[in-house]
Motif scaffolding. Structure first.
Motif, PDB file in Angstrom:
ATOM      1  N   ILE A 152       0.851  -1.188   0.000  1.00 49.06           N
ATOM      2  CA  ILE A 152       0.000   0.000   0.000  1.00 49.06           C
ATOM      3  C   ILE A 152       0.884   1.236   0.000  1.00 49.06           C
ATOM      4  O   ILE A 152       1.875   1.299   0.723  1.00 49.06           O
ATOM      5  CB  ILE A 152      -0.982   0.015   1.187  1.00 49.06           C
ATOM      6  N   ARG A 153       0.527   2.183  -0.830  1.00 46.41           N
ATOM      7  CA  ARG A 153       1.207   3.472  -0.884  1.00 46.41           C
ATOM      8  C   ARG A 153       0.156   4.537  -0.633  1.00 46.41           C
ATOM      9  O   ARG A 153      -0.896   4.538  -1.285  1.00 46.41           O
ATOM     10  CB  ARG A 153       1.849   3.665  -2.255  1.00 46.41           C
ATOM     11  N   ILE A 154       0.409   5.417   0.310  1.00 45.08           N
ATOM     12  CA  ILE A 154      -0.497   6.530   0.578  1.00 45.08           C
ATOM     13  C   ILE A 154       0.254   7.810   0.257  1.00 45.08           C
ATOM     14  O   ILE A 154       1.332   8.060   0.799  1.00 45.08           O
ATOM     15  CB  ILE A 154      -1.004   6.534   2.026  1.00 45.08           C
ATOM     16  N   ARG A 155      -0.330   8.595  -0.638  1.00 39.54           N
ATOM     17  CA  ARG A 155       0.291   9.837  -1.087  1.00 39.54           C
ATOM     18  C   ARG A 155      -0.504  11.018  -0.554  1.00 39.54           C
ATOM     19  O   ARG A 155      -1.728  11.002  -0.555  1.00 39.54           O
ATOM     20  CB  ARG A 155       0.342   9.864  -2.615  1.00 39.54           C
ATOM     21  N   LYS A 156       0.223  12.022  -0.116  1.00 42.01           N
ATOM     22  CA  LYS A 156      -0.361  13.216   0.487  1.00 42.01           C
ATOM     23  C   LYS A 156       0.193  14.424  -0.284  1.00 42.01           C
ATOM     24  O   LYS A 156       1.221  14.982   0.079  1.00 42.01           O
ATOM     25  CB  LYS A 156       0.060  13.231   1.969  1.00 42.01           C
ATOM     26  N   PRO A 157      -0.474  14.811  -1.363  1.00 44.68           N
ATOM     27  CA  PRO A 157       0.090  15.850  -2.232  1.00 44.68           C
ATOM     28  C   PRO A 157       0.105  17.251  -1.622  1.00 44.68           C
ATOM     29  O   PRO A 157       0.824  18.119  -2.101  1.00 44.68           O
ATOM     30  CB  PRO A 157      -0.796  15.800  -3.479  1.00 44.68           C
ATOM     31  N   GLU A 158      -0.673  17.452  -0.579  1.00 47.00           N
ATOM     32  CA  GLU A 158      -0.718  18.789   0.030  1.00 47.00           C
ATOM     33  C   GLU A 158      -0.166  18.771   1.450  1.00 47.00           C
ATOM     34  O   GLU A 158      -0.620  19.514   2.318  1.00 47.00           O
ATOM     35  CB  GLU A 158      -2.166  19.302   0.013  1.00 47.00           C
ATOM     36  N   ALA A 159       0.845  17.935   1.671  1.00 43.25           N
ATOM     37  CA  ALA A 159       1.465  17.861   3.001  1.00 43.25           C
ATOM     38  C   ALA A 159       1.979  19.248   3.382  1.00 43.25           C
ATOM     39  O   ALA A 159       2.466  19.993   2.535  1.00 43.25           O
ATOM     40  CB  ALA A 159       2.612  16.861   2.984  1.00 43.25           C
TER      41      ALA A 159
END
Length: 127
Positions: free
Chosen positions: A101-108
């Motif tokens: 699983i990869r969780i991406r947070k583009p607005e970190a």
């Protein structure tokens, strides 16, 4: 038994969610977008031969578990969020042998002009 992270897999990419996960009060109050990429190790021999839905894990059911888990409990760390999703998938689907699983947070909330913060977990079904 096949080695972890090899062989057949069901892949779901770019599952988009809006959530309130994160360390900072702004993240809890305002929320932000998250994207989940998922690979589930499942033996796909039977559905490949039979063309029958009853011999595989439904993509829609996997999505439903990811969505419910994402929305159920707020976490400070996306690592914990990822582990919660993995645990829920293993509990719900006995045919899944391993998960990436990869969780991406583009607005970190970090100073970056372009890009995203992300984590990736690789988990085999506990013995």
């Amino acid at each position: 038994m096949t080695a972890a992270f090899t062989g057949d897999r069901i892949i779901l990419r770019d599952l988009g969610f809006y959530g309130y996960h994160g360390l900072f009060s702004e993240e809890e109050r305002l929320g932000q977008r998250f994207f989940v990429d998922l690979e589930c190790g499942v033996d796909l021999t039977a559905p490949g031969k039979t063309d029958a839905i009853g011999h595989t894990v439904s993509y829609a059911d996997i999505y439903d578990v990811v969505k419910a888990t994402f929305e159920t409990k707020r976490t400070k760390l996306i690592e914990a969020l990822g582990q919660n999703i993995v645990t829920a998938l293993f509990e719900r689907f006995g045919d899944i042998n391993w998960i990436i699983i990869r969780i991406r947070k583009p607005e970190a909330p970090i100073a970056m002009v372009r890009g995203e913060a992300a984590i990736e977990l690789r988990r085999a079904r506990p013995a």
